[in-house]
Design an enzyme around this catalytic site. Structure first.
Site, short mmCIF file in Angstrom:
data_model
loop_
_atom_site.label_atom_id
_atom_site.label_comp_id
_atom_site.label_asym_id
_atom_site.label_seq_id
_atom_site.Cartn_x
_atom_site.Cartn_y
_atom_site.Cartn_z
N GLU A 2 12.10 -3.61 19.76
CA GLU A 2 11.91 -2.91 21.04
C GLU A 2 13.11 -2.03 21.36
O GLU A 2 14.25 -2.49 21.32
CB GLU A 2 11.72 -3.94 22.16
N HIS B 273 -0.03 -7.92 22.70
CA HIS B 273 0.49 -7.25 23.89
C HIS B 273 0.42 -5.73 23.69
O HIS B 273 0.11 -5.25 22.61
CB HIS B 273 1.90 -7.72 24.23
N ASP C 110 21.84 -26.18 49.85
CA ASP C 110 22.66 -25.14 50.46
C ASP C 110 22.98 -23.97 49.53
O ASP C 110 23.73 -23.07 49.90
CB ASP C 110 23.99 -25.75 50.94
N TYR D 41 2.88 -11.42 15.20
CA TYR D 41 3.10 -12.86 15.41
C TYR D 41 2.04 -13.58 14.58
O TYR D 41 0.85 -13.46 14.86
CB TYR D 41 2.99 -13.20 16.90
N ARG E 78 9.37 -8.76 16.61
CA ARG E 78 9.18 -7.66 17.56
C ARG E 78 10.43 -6.80 17.49
O ARG E 78 11.53 -7.32 17.31
CB ARG E 78 8.95 -8.20 18.98
N GLU F 92 7.65 -1.24 21.79
CA GLU F 92 7.91 -2.61 21.34
C GLU F 92 6.76 -3.26 20.59
O GLU F 92 6.20 -4.27 21.03
CB GLU F 92 8.30 -3.49 22.53
N HIS G 3 6.85 -15.39 25.94
CA HIS G 3 7.83 -15.55 27.02
C HIS G 3 8.59 -16.86 26.84
O HIS G 3 8.73 -17.64 27.78
CB HIS G 3 7.15 -15.47 28.39
N HIS H 113 5.87 -0.21 28.29
CA HIS H 113 5.79 -0.26 29.76
C HIS H 113 6.88 0.64 30.29
O HIS H 113 7.83 0.98 29.59
CB HIS H 113 5.93 -1.70 30.27
N HIS I 69 9.62 -4.27 34.14
CA HIS I 69 8.27 -3.69 34.05
C HIS I 69 8.17 -2.77 35.26
O HIS I 69 7.79 -3.19 36.34
CB HIS I 69 7.19 -4.78 34.08
N ASP J 222 15.03 -11.05 22.78
CA ASP J 222 14.54 -10.04 23.73
C ASP J 222 15.40 -10.20 24.98
O ASP J 222 15.26 -11.18 25.71
CB ASP J 222 13.06 -10.28 24.03
N ASP K 44 16.21 -3.18 28.00
CA ASP K 44 15.17 -4.09 27.48
C ASP K 44 15.06 -3.88 25.97
O ASP K 44 14.42 -2.93 25.53
CB ASP K 44 13.84 -3.79 28.19
N1 GLY Z 1 11.36 -8.29 28.11
C1 GLY Z 1 10.11 -8.08 28.68
C2 GLY Z 1 9.34 -7.12 27.91
O1 GLY Z 1 9.75 -6.74 26.84
O2 GLY Z 1 8.33 -6.64 28.33
MN MN Z 2 9.74 -4.65 27.22
MN MN Z 3 11.72 -6.96 26.11
#
Ligand code: GLY
Ligand code: MN
Ligand code: MN
Length: 445
Positions: free
Chosen positions: A414, A357, A47, A395, A412, A391, A250, A361, A368, A267, A278
């Site tokens: 960002e 990566h 529920d 790694y 990272r 960002e 992730h 974005h 995103h 992150d 972000d």
């Molecule tokens: N937090 C998702 C990215 O940095 O793309």
């Molecule tokens: Mn991002």
């Molecule tokens: Mn991010």
């Protein structure tokens, strides 16, 4: 003492939502109509439902915050071009599930021309679409497509002699997404706020961090700040990864202990009035970088600062990414993680062992965010009003052939940047990222 509460920016006005709908309709051919459903509630367990999150495109055109709504745009209709169907008022049910605006509230608060409750949908919707030849809808939405098919069938069956029936369906999403890509002044105010709240949350997590805490406890610090400042919560699942967990891009468990001598990567960003922040920061659990941590960190930081400085109208995300790849690869060669000539290591892609990566974005109502990255096959130039992330990261796999001091390290950094007429405005500048500034913040507590 509780943290200070930031002043909140004004929400998007009903006039702005109206202007967005007009801008969209002005691009459509005569004789067209738009069908755009909002989001539905999603069951979490028996529920209980997940917290409701409006569909971003639907929100962009209406600001209407309830599930089970449908926007119908009818360009040129004398009795009103913007029509909403929404949940019926039901005082008994509302005692259980919360207040509803109803048709009257939708017109009053959201600048719609007309609204009807869903109970009237079956009898009214096909009538509203009479004479419309092309129906625009999100073609990747199976429910919207099924609705459009049913309406077409109904209209064909009852078509008056000579009256056109919808012969075609066309996609509306791409047009809305291009509009969303360029943020208005009011959107930028909301995104500045989302950036500042996210920055404060990161600073708070840095101040709270110490060996022996669990990753989830830093997540709690961040998310407390998000809610404290009026956000609905995280814009996406917060990532708090200590030590080698930083290399899982992730990582979502957030359940490991934070160890003395390791780094932690966070992150996370707030969702405020549906706009996302972000931010990523990486810092030492004990507040002091080791020599190896600092060496790798400075490589990422320098690449990130150069990339941010490159943001201005006319440049492309592809060129910013190429600059980052070059700078990171040069750093990897200097630190002995790659061997040989920098350009050769860029060209043969061996940097991808450490950087897999992309650098940026779009950012907005979706983390995103929408909007094409290319035009006619070419990367598109940046324009004022676009918002992007910058960002870069490195790694280092836990592999025997790599220098031991760097193995398992993930870094990272960002930030969120709005493109202005002259360059870029960093929306997330207030959380430290220079080594000395991070160390100073962490030792003062
Ligand atoms: N937090 C998702 C990215 O940095 O793309
Ligand atoms: Mn991002
Ligand atoms: Mn991010």
């Amino acid at each position: 003492m509780p943290p200070a509460t930031l002043p909140r920016p004004a929400p998007i006005s009903a006039d702005e939502y109206r202007a967005r709908r007009h801008t969209l309709m002005a691009q459509l051919p005569a004789g067209s109509a738009v069908l755009l459903p909002g989001a539905a509630l999603v069951t979490r367990s028996r529920d209980s439902e997940f917290a409701f999150r409006q569909d971003s495109d639907f929100h962009y055109l209406t600001g209407f915050p309830e599930p089970e709504a449908l926007l119908v745009l009818l360009p040129g209709r004398q009795a009103g071009e913007s029509v909403l169907f929404c949940q019926d008022r039901d005082p008994a049910l509302e005692t259980w599930t919360g207040r509803r605006l109803g048709a009257e509230g939708a017109v009053r608060d959201h600048g719609l021309d007309q609204a009807f409750e869903n109970a009237e949908r079956d009898e009214r919707l096909a009538l509203l679409l009479e004479g419309r030849e092309v129906l625009y809808l999100p073609l990747d939405d199976a429910d919207a497509l099924a609705l459009a098919e049913a309406l077409r069938g109904e209209l064909s069956a009852h078509a008056r002699r000579g009256a056109p029936v919808p012969t075609g369906f066309a996609d509306i999403s791409g047009l809305i997404h291009e509009q969303r890509l360029i943020k208005s002044a009011a959107e930028l105010s909301l995104m500045r706020h989302a950036g500042e709240v996210s920055a404060r949350a990161h600073a708070r997590a840095m101040r709270a961090c110490r060996p022996g805490l669990v990753e989830s406890q830093l997540q709690a610090e961040l998310e407390h700040e998000f809610r404290w400042q009026g956000g609905s919560g995280p814009a996406y699942a917060s990532i708090v990864g200590g030590g080698p967990n930083a290399c899982v891009l992730h990582y979502l468990e957030n359940a490991a202990p934070l160890r003395d001598g390791e780094l932690v990567l966070i992150d996370a960003g707030v969702e405020f009035d549906l706009y996302a922040g972000d931010i990523t920061r990486t810092f030492p659990v004990n507040g002091r970088f080791t020599a190896a941590q600092r060496a790798l960190y400075e490589v990422v930081l320098a690449a990130q600062e150069r990339a941010i400085a490159a943001v201005r109208p006319g440049v492309t995300l592809a060129s910013i990414h190429a600059g980052v790849v070059h700078d990171l690869t040069a750093g990897l060669v200097e630190l002995g993680l790659l061997a040989g000539d920098v350009q050769a290591r860029v060209d043969d892609g061996s940097y991808q062992r450490f950087y897999l990566h992309s650098t940026s974005h779009w950012l907005g109502l979706d983390v995103h965010d929408v909007g094409a990255y290319r035009r006619a096959g070419e990367p598109r130039p940046l324009c004022p009003g676009m918002v992007l992330t910058v960002e870069p990261g490195l790694y280092v796999p836990d592999a025997d052939d790599l220098p031991e001091a760097f193995r398992g390290m993930g870094i990272r950094i960002e930030d969120d940047v709005a493109v202005t007429a002259e360059g870029g405005e960093v929306l997330t500048a207030s959380v430290p990222k220079r080594v000395a500034d991070i160390e100073a913040l962490m030792v003062t507590e």
